[in-house]
Design an enzyme around this catalytic site. Structure first.
Site, PDB file in Angstrom:
ATOM      1  N   LEU A  35       0.592   4.858   0.049  1.00 18.02           N
ATOM      2  CA  LEU A  35      -0.286   6.005   0.272  1.00 18.02           C
ATOM      3  C   LEU A  35       0.450   7.151   0.946  1.00 18.02           C
ATOM      4  O   LEU A  35       0.523   8.258   0.428  1.00 18.02           O
ATOM      5  CB  LEU A  35      -1.487   5.571   1.118  1.00 18.02           C
ATOM      6  CG  LEU A  35      -2.462   6.659   1.555  1.00 18.02           C
ATOM      7  CD1 LEU A  35      -3.119   7.318   0.350  1.00 18.02           C
ATOM      8  CD2 LEU A  35      -3.535   6.085   2.483  1.00 18.02           C
TER       9      LEU A  35
ATOM     10  N   ALA B 216       2.720  13.821   4.066  1.00 12.60           N
ATOM     11  CA  ALA B 216       1.302  13.436   4.055  1.00 12.60           C
ATOM     12  C   ALA B 216       1.161  12.105   4.767  1.00 12.60           C
ATOM     13  O   ALA B 216       1.242  11.048   4.152  1.00 12.60           O
ATOM     14  CB  ALA B 216       0.772  13.341   2.625  1.00 12.60           C
TER      15      ALA B 216
ATOM     16  N   PRO C   9       6.278  11.723   2.786  1.00 14.23           N
ATOM     17  CA  PRO C   9       7.014  12.438   3.835  1.00 14.23           C
ATOM     18  C   PRO C   9       6.214  13.566   4.483  1.00 14.23           C
ATOM     19  O   PRO C   9       6.335  13.811   5.685  1.00 14.23           O
ATOM     20  CB  PRO C   9       8.241  12.972   3.091  1.00 14.23           C
ATOM     21  CG  PRO C   9       8.465  11.987   1.983  1.00 14.23           C
ATOM     22  CD  PRO C   9       7.092  11.569   1.565  1.00 14.23           C
TER      23      PRO C   9
ATOM     24  N   ILE D 128       7.022  -7.344  34.348  1.00 13.89           N
ATOM     25  CA  ILE D 128       6.906  -8.588  35.109  1.00 13.89           C
ATOM     26  C   ILE D 128       8.123  -9.489  34.873  1.00 13.89           C
ATOM     27  O   ILE D 128       8.612 -10.151  35.794  1.00 13.89           O
ATOM     28  CB  ILE D 128       5.601  -9.323  34.743  1.00 13.89           C
ATOM     29  CG1 ILE D 128       4.398  -8.591  35.361  1.00 13.89           C
ATOM     30  CG2 ILE D 128       5.632 -10.783  35.189  1.00 13.89           C
ATOM     31  CD1 ILE D 128       3.058  -9.121  34.902  1.00 13.89           C
TER      32      ILE D 128
ATOM     33  N   PHE E  86       0.847  -1.191   0.000  1.00  8.69           N
ATOM     34  CA  PHE E  86       0.000   0.000   0.000  1.00  8.69           C
ATOM     35  C   PHE E  86       0.882   1.240   0.000  1.00  8.69           C
ATOM     36  O   PHE E  86       1.556   1.532   0.999  1.00  8.69           O
ATOM     37  CB  PHE E  86      -0.883  -0.045   1.246  1.00  8.69           C
ATOM     38  CG  PHE E  86      -2.153   0.756   1.161  1.00  8.69           C
ATOM     39  CD1 PHE E  86      -3.099   0.479   0.191  1.00  8.69           C
ATOM     40  CD2 PHE E  86      -2.420   1.756   2.079  1.00  8.69           C
ATOM     41  CE1 PHE E  86      -4.283   1.188   0.136  1.00  8.69           C
ATOM     42  CE2 PHE E  86      -3.597   2.476   2.036  1.00  8.69           C
ATOM     43  CZ  PHE E  86      -4.535   2.196   1.051  1.00  8.69           C
TER      44      PHE E  86
ATOM     45  N   THR F 138      -3.592   7.154  13.718  1.00  8.60           N
ATOM     46  CA  THR F 138      -3.073   7.208  15.079  1.00  8.60           C
ATOM     47  C   THR F 138      -4.213   7.249  16.103  1.00  8.60           C
ATOM     48  O   THR F 138      -5.370   7.494  15.768  1.00  8.60           O
ATOM     49  CB  THR F 138      -2.210   8.457  15.268  1.00  8.60           C
ATOM     50  OG1 THR F 138      -3.040   9.624  15.078  1.00  8.60           O
ATOM     51  CG2 THR F 138      -1.052   8.493  14.276  1.00  8.60           C
TER      52      THR F 138
ATOM     53  N   GLU G 248      -2.897   2.725  10.474  1.00  7.26           N
ATOM     54  CA  GLU G 248      -4.353   2.743  10.264  1.00  7.26           C
ATOM     55  C   GLU G 248      -5.014   3.910  11.000  1.00  7.26           C
ATOM     56  O   GLU G 248      -6.171   3.813  11.425  1.00  7.26           O
ATOM     57  CB  GLU G 248      -5.003   1.415  10.695  1.00  7.26           C
ATOM     58  CG  GLU G 248      -4.413   0.176  10.057  1.00  7.26           C
ATOM     59  CD  GLU G 248      -4.603   0.101   8.552  1.00  7.26           C
ATOM     60  OE1 GLU G 248      -5.212   1.017   7.973  1.00  7.26           O
ATOM     61  OE2 GLU G 248      -4.101  -0.873   7.959  1.00  7.26           O
TER      62      GLU G 248
END
Length: 396
Positions: free
Chosen positions: A132, A137, A135, A350, A130, A378, A376
């Site tokens: 999309l 955008a 830098p 832990i 993908f 923030t 997907e």
């Protein structure tokens, strides 16, 4: 990899039909026997997900869960998809992400494209990367500046892309580029989506790239890409010209459920590893799991995982019933990913000093959980969507 939280009776149990329980058991067994050993071996050395594992996933139909049967898929719902994703993510989040590469962001396909591509996607033979983000955008998708211009027999694409995971290993890039100048009033218009097939293991002609030096999400590489007059065929458009933003946004409901499932799986892995560790680690003559402070930590972690899963089940049921729920998808994405960061961090604590080594998988869960809050959309993007739905959008 014993299943602790996933097996208990819970508020979500009414959703788990016999068929879904069988799917869950199959995915759980596959994750334990096939995925977890590979993750433990390859994640520390940043090795790639093996092709043999991909073939086994294809044989089980994992790449076609959401693809209709008429196109060679399983024709199942988002619920079954999320169940499988959680189990795979419990072993290695990268593998649970890989199955999306054959069945998400296809809503804009024409019937011709569906018949051409979906059968190959369902068998894992035509997987995507993908392209999309850029830098400048990221969350502001409408700000992208990569351009596509018409050529004699297709399109020529030039610009920069960031965070393109699997760009080398995929069979095609799904590229978003401007085919019209930026409209300040309607910023998302003029973006188009293109399919760019390529040889597996290579970048397309006219595309060069540099792997991103990331701290987690190993098993595949994430790339910064440069497009220099790269070619896309005349029939490469997905959706109408200029409406690629709708293609990108149209499947985000499923994508955000997918991320919630990944986060829950990662958190469950950290929880189950912690349960095993506190029963074995002895201090002051007894297992540390006998200490109330540790027991309460485990109880709190288990409650958080179960709460996120219950919300996810409800959202999945709504989506599969045709009740579109983008706000609730944002809610479950936000809640599950924030939960995963808390639970994995507690799990690392832990484990003490051992948790801060690569000798235990808990550090992998911790690294990967952080990413679920970023991709997907923030956590802040999800909060904006949720708050806008409650209070309305603020005046400009």
């Amino acid at each position: 990899m014993t299943a602790v939280v996933g097996d208990v009776e819970s508020p979500g149990s009414e959703y788990l039909t016999e068929e879904r329980l069988a799917i869950q058991a199959m995915a759980r067994e596959f994750a334990a026997k096939e995925v977890l050993p590979v993750a433990n071996e390859l994640d520390p050395i940043k090795g790639d997900i093996p092709m043999e594992l991909r073939r086994k996933m294809a044989d089980l139909g994992f790449f076609g869960v959401l693809i209709p049967e008429e196109y060679g898929g399983l024709g199942l719902g988002v619920f079954e998809y999320a169940v499988i994703v959680e189990e795979l993510a419990r072993a290695w989040m990268s593998v649970s992400s890989l199955i999306a590469r054959g069945q998400q962001f296809t809503a804009g396909f024409t019937e011709e494209q569906r018949r051409k591509y979906l059968p190959r996607m369902a068998t894992g033979e035509f997987l995507s990367a993908f392209a999309l983000s850029e830098p400048d955008a990221g969350s502001d998708v409408a700000a992208l500046s990569t351009r596509a211009s018409r050529d004699a027999d297709g399109w020529r694409i030039s610009g920069q892309k960031m965070w393109c995971t699997f760009a080398d290993g995929a069979d095609y890039l799904q590229v978003f580029a401007r085919t019209a100048p930026l409209n300040r009033e309607h910023r998302s218009r003029g973006i188009s989506c293109f399919i760019m097939p390529k040889p597996r293991g290579e970048l397309p002609e006219g595309v060069t790239g540099t792997p991103v030096r990331k701290i987690g999400y190993h098993g595949w590489r994430t790339w910064e890409l440069s497009f220099d007059n790269a070619y896309a065929a005349s029939d490469a458009l997905v959706g109408p010209e200029g409406e690629g933003f709708k293609v990108a946004m149209g499947d985000l409901e499923t994508a955000r459920v997918h991320t919630a499932a990944r986060a829950i799986g990662v958190a469950r892995g950290a929880l189950e590893d912690s349960i095993s560790y506190v029963q074995q680690r002895v201090q002051f003559g007894r297992p540390i799991g006998d200490n109330q402070a540790i027991r309460f930590k485990i109880a709190h972690m288990a409650t958080e995982v179960e709460a996120a899963r219950s919300l996810m089940y409800r959202v999945c049921a709504a989506v599969d019933a045709g009740k579109s729920s983008p706000v609730e998808a944002s809610m479950v994405k936000y809640f599950a990913t924030e939960m995963a960061e808390r639970v994995t961090s507690e799990a690392l604590h832990i484990h003490g000093g051992a948790g801060y080594t690569t000798d235990f998988a808990v550090e992998r869960h911790w690294r990967d959980a952080k990413l679920t809050k970023i991709f997907e959309g923030t956590s802040e993007i999800q909060l904006k969507i949720i708050s806008d739905s409650i209070l309305g959008r603020p005046a400009r």
